[in-house]
Write a protein that holds these residues in place. Sequence first.
Motif, short mmCIF file in Angstrom:
data_model
loop_
_atom_site.label_atom_id
_atom_site.label_comp_id
_atom_site.label_asym_id
_atom_site.label_seq_id
_atom_site.Cartn_x
_atom_site.Cartn_y
_atom_site.Cartn_z
N THR A 26 62.28 82.22 0.88
CA THR A 26 61.00 82.72 0.37
C THR A 26 60.81 82.50 -1.12
O THR A 26 59.68 82.60 -1.62
N LEU A 27 61.91 82.25 -1.85
CA LEU A 27 61.86 82.13 -3.32
C LEU A 27 61.33 83.41 -3.96
O LEU A 27 60.74 83.39 -5.04
N ALA A 28 61.55 84.54 -3.30
CA ALA A 28 61.03 85.82 -3.77
C ALA A 28 62.05 86.60 -4.59
O ALA A 28 61.80 87.73 -4.99
N GLY A 29 63.21 85.99 -4.84
CA GLY A 29 64.27 86.69 -5.56
C GLY A 29 65.24 87.35 -4.60
O GLY A 29 64.85 87.80 -3.52
N PRO A 30 66.53 87.38 -4.96
CA PRO A 30 67.54 87.99 -4.08
C PRO A 30 67.38 89.51 -3.99
O PRO A 30 66.69 90.12 -4.81
N ASN A 31 68.05 90.08 -3.02
CA ASN A 31 68.12 91.54 -2.89
C ASN A 31 69.29 92.01 -3.75
O ASN A 31 70.40 92.19 -3.27
N PHE A 32 69.04 92.17 -5.04
CA PHE A 32 70.11 92.49 -5.98
C PHE A 32 70.80 93.80 -5.63
O PHE A 32 72.03 93.92 -5.76
N ASP A 33 70.04 94.81 -5.22
CA ASP A 33 70.64 96.10 -4.90
C ASP A 33 71.64 95.96 -3.75
O ASP A 33 72.71 96.59 -3.77
N LEU A 34 71.29 95.16 -2.76
CA LEU A 34 72.17 94.94 -1.61
C LEU A 34 73.51 94.36 -2.07
O LEU A 34 74.58 94.88 -1.71
N TYR A 35 73.47 93.31 -2.86
CA TYR A 35 74.70 92.65 -3.28
C TYR A 35 75.51 93.53 -4.22
O TYR A 35 76.75 93.56 -4.15
N HIS A 36 74.83 94.26 -5.07
CA HIS A 36 75.52 95.17 -5.99
C HIS A 36 76.25 96.25 -5.19
O HIS A 36 77.43 96.55 -5.46
N ASP A 37 75.58 96.82 -4.20
CA ASP A 37 76.20 97.89 -3.40
C ASP A 37 77.38 97.36 -2.59
O ASP A 37 78.42 98.04 -2.48
N LEU A 38 77.23 96.17 -2.00
CA LEU A 38 78.33 95.60 -1.22
C LEU A 38 79.53 95.31 -2.12
O LEU A 38 80.68 95.58 -1.75
N THR A 66 71.41 87.28 -13.29
CA THR A 66 71.56 88.66 -12.82
C THR A 66 72.72 88.78 -11.84
O THR A 66 73.51 89.74 -11.91
N LEU A 67 72.85 87.83 -10.93
CA LEU A 67 73.97 87.84 -9.99
C LEU A 67 75.30 87.67 -10.72
O LEU A 67 76.30 88.32 -10.40
N ASP A 68 75.31 86.79 -11.72
CA ASP A 68 76.52 86.55 -12.50
C ASP A 68 76.94 87.81 -13.26
O ASP A 68 78.11 88.19 -13.28
N GLU A 69 75.97 88.48 -13.87
CA GLU A 69 76.25 89.70 -14.61
C GLU A 69 76.75 90.82 -13.69
O GLU A 69 77.48 91.71 -14.13
N ALA A 70 76.37 90.76 -12.40
CA ALA A 70 76.82 91.77 -11.44
C ALA A 70 78.19 91.42 -10.85
O ALA A 70 78.68 92.12 -9.96
N ASP A 71 78.79 90.32 -11.35
CA ASP A 71 80.12 89.88 -10.90
C ASP A 71 80.15 89.47 -9.44
O ASP A 71 81.19 89.59 -8.77
N ILE A 72 79.02 88.98 -8.92
CA ILE A 72 79.01 88.42 -7.57
C ILE A 72 79.83 87.13 -7.61
O ILE A 72 79.72 86.34 -8.55
N ASP A 73 80.65 86.92 -6.60
CA ASP A 73 81.61 85.82 -6.65
C ASP A 73 80.96 84.45 -6.54
O ASP A 73 81.39 83.49 -7.20
N ALA A 74 79.95 84.33 -5.69
CA ALA A 74 79.35 83.02 -5.45
C ALA A 74 77.93 83.19 -4.93
O ALA A 74 77.56 84.26 -4.42
N VAL A 75 77.15 82.13 -5.03
CA VAL A 75 75.78 82.16 -4.51
C VAL A 75 75.44 80.81 -3.91
O VAL A 75 75.78 79.77 -4.47
#
Length: 238
Positions: free
Chosen positions: A173-185, A208-217
Motif C-alpha cells: 500500500t505504501l502507507a507506512g509500516p505498522n510501527f507500533d506492531l513491530y515495536h511491541d513484538l 524509524t524502524l532502524d531507531e526502533a532496533d528492528i533487525d531487518a526490513v
Amino acid sequence: MQTIPAIDLLNGQAVRLHKGSYEEVTVYDKSPINQARKFKEAGFEHIHVVDLNGAKEGEFINLPHIKEIIDELDISVQTGGGIRTFDDVEMLLDAGLSKVICSSMAIKNEEDWLHSLQQYPEHMILGMDLKDGKIAYSGWLETAEESVESFLSRMIDEGLQEVLCTDISKDGTLAGPNFDLYHDLHRSFPKVRLIASGGVSSLEDLETLDEADIDAVVIGKAYYEGRMSLEQMAGFNR
C-alpha cells in the motif's frame, strides 16, 4: 538493520500484488534474474523471493528461476510460498536456498513445521502474517484462534530464531509500516530476529524502524515505484 530487497514471482515474472490480491497484479520485470542482478550490483548479498504460484497452487513452478538467480549471481536467497511439508523444506534447502519461510504450514501442519525447525533452526523463518491482530494463513483467508503471543512463545521454546512479520493491511500500500506492531513484538520477544514487512514507503520509514532496533526490513514496492533507490536502501545495511 538489514535491508532486504524483494522479488515476487508469478509465472516467471517479477510482480507485486496489492494487499495479496491476484486480481491486482503489476509486472515490474519480465526477467527476474535481471532484477536480482541489479540488487547484486548495488551491493546486496541477500534477497527475499516469494513464489506466488507456489503460495496459490502449492507447486514450485518458479523454482528454476530462483535456482538460476542463486547459481548465476552467487547471492543468498530466502524464499516462501507454497511450502506445505518437511519434504518441501528439504527440497528447497537442497536446491540452494539459504532460508525457508513457512506461514500456513506452521499452522496447518505444525508437526512438519516443528520437525523442520528442530532439524534446520538457522534456516527456518516463521512467516507471520497478521490480519486484525490475528495470524492469517491459507492465502490470508483464514485466521488462527491462538493468540500471537501464545503461538510465538511456543515456537521460541521449540527453537525459533527468526520471524518475518507482515501486517496484511499495509502490504503493497505504501502507507507506512505498522510501527507500533513491530515495536511491541521486538519488546516482547527481544531474542527473536524480527524482519518487518509491509507498507514501507520512504527513507523516513527506514529510519524509524532502524531507531526502533528492528533487525531487518523487506522492501518491495517502495523501490519498484521509485520511492527510494537501491543506493539509499543499501545505506541502512549493517
